[in-house]
Design a protein around this motif. Structure first.
Motif, PDB file in Angstrom:
ATOM      1  N   GLY A 193      29.048  31.071  42.789  1.00  0.00           N
ATOM      2  CA  GLY A 193      29.157  29.871  42.417  1.00  0.00           C
ATOM      3  C   GLY A 193      30.440  29.240  41.905  1.00  0.00           C
ATOM      4  N   MET A 194      31.326  30.004  41.836  1.00  0.00           N
ATOM      5  CA  MET A 194      32.741  29.716  41.390  1.00  0.00           C
ATOM      6  C   MET A 194      33.520  29.726  42.691  1.00  0.00           C
ATOM      7  N   CYS A 195      34.745  28.883  42.288  1.00  0.00           N
ATOM      8  CA  CYS A 195      35.433  28.449  43.535  1.00  0.00           C
ATOM      9  C   CYS A 195      36.774  28.512  42.863  1.00  0.00           C
TER      10      CYS A 195
ATOM     11  N   LEU B 114      35.748  36.684  39.535  1.00  0.00           N
ATOM     12  CA  LEU B 114      34.917  35.586  39.909  1.00  0.00           C
ATOM     13  C   LEU B 114      33.411  35.926  40.015  1.00  0.00           C
TER      14      LEU B 114
ATOM     15  N   TYR C  69      35.147  29.653  48.198  1.00  0.00           N
ATOM     16  CA  TYR C  69      33.682  29.395  47.233  1.00  0.00           C
ATOM     17  C   TYR C  69      33.051  30.889  47.288  1.00  0.00           C
TER      18      TYR C  69
END
Lengths: 160, 160
Positions: free
Chosen positions: A96-98, A93, A76
């Motif tokens: 807040g991206m995973c 990425l 994450y």
């Protein structure tokens, strides 16, 4: 009973960095420069999985591109803009991206920081016994021993 | 081989909320109002552990205060100021803080949002078979079945 040795909660950024920066043998260990891992799960005595707060300086990478046979992994992104590299190519990425990497797919993955700012992310991986690591881009393979330590060899089995 | 069904990465806040908001029977299910969980590990086919992005509206709680016999748990606060409640009392949490709950201690834990703003956090838990949940403050106990589903009873074993 509650274990008085463990704090109820901590500021993750204040956790101690891992003592040994990498388990890789040379010439791979040197490629991990600029990567700093702070084990968070260990602080609370967790054993079923590990959680690290990891910082990548510009130019650093999360790991050699690799795949696990038994360990699921999850990341994450908290800060910065790493590039995720897999067999499918590259994915940009952002905070807040995973992403998750299921064991046994054989699809090697790594995060690379090609930006000019630090990248900070959480990484989670379980500790399933008998795990093996494969490295599609490097002459390296890894096996998790019954003592919980990784053993690295060349792909033909010769030790480093 | 890579599984084309899974995206390489997603924005966590855009993951779908869990279809069934809670597994608890009444009267406990209603107490979970204001809690929204977005399973993240499932998006990538992970099975060894689960990761949720969970949002607590003001007044909401993470779960009934509980302890697991076999499952380790970990939380990382992304937004807001929840209160961690354990046997030791209350601990004020803030973004960037984390806490872990080792299986088998018997120390029940929960996060409660007593603030006027939403709380958002990541929660990680493994899926060790044979897990049981105990609830120090409520007439409830839980057992994880071989089908991966939780079964809830009164503390004397009567079903809800």
């Amino acid at each position: 009973m509650p274990d008085a040795k463990h704090a109820a909660a901590i500021l993750a950024a204040q956790a101690a960095p891992r003592g040994k920066p990498t388990n890789y043998p040379e010439p791979f260990a040197s490629r991990m420069r600029g990567r700093e891992k702070r084990p968070l799960g260990d602080v609370f005595g967790l054993t079923n999985f590990g959680v690290n707060l990891t910082r990548l300086a510009p130019g650093a990478m999360s790991a050699l591109r690799h795949a696990h046979s038994k360990q699921d992994e999850f990341v994450y992104i908290l800060e910065g803009h790493p590039t995720l590299v897999t067999d499918a190519g590259e994915t940009a990425l952002a905070p807040g991206m995973c992403a998750g990497f299921k064991a046994g797919t054989g699809d090697g993955h790594q995060l690379v920081n090609r930006s000019a700012q630090d990248v900070v992310y959480l990484e989670v991986g379980d500790r399933t016994p008998g795990d093996q690591g494969t490295y599609p881009d490097d002459d390296l393979q890894a096996a998790l021993g019954p003592d919980g330590k990784w053993r690295f060899t060349h792909k033909d089995g010769r030790p480093y």
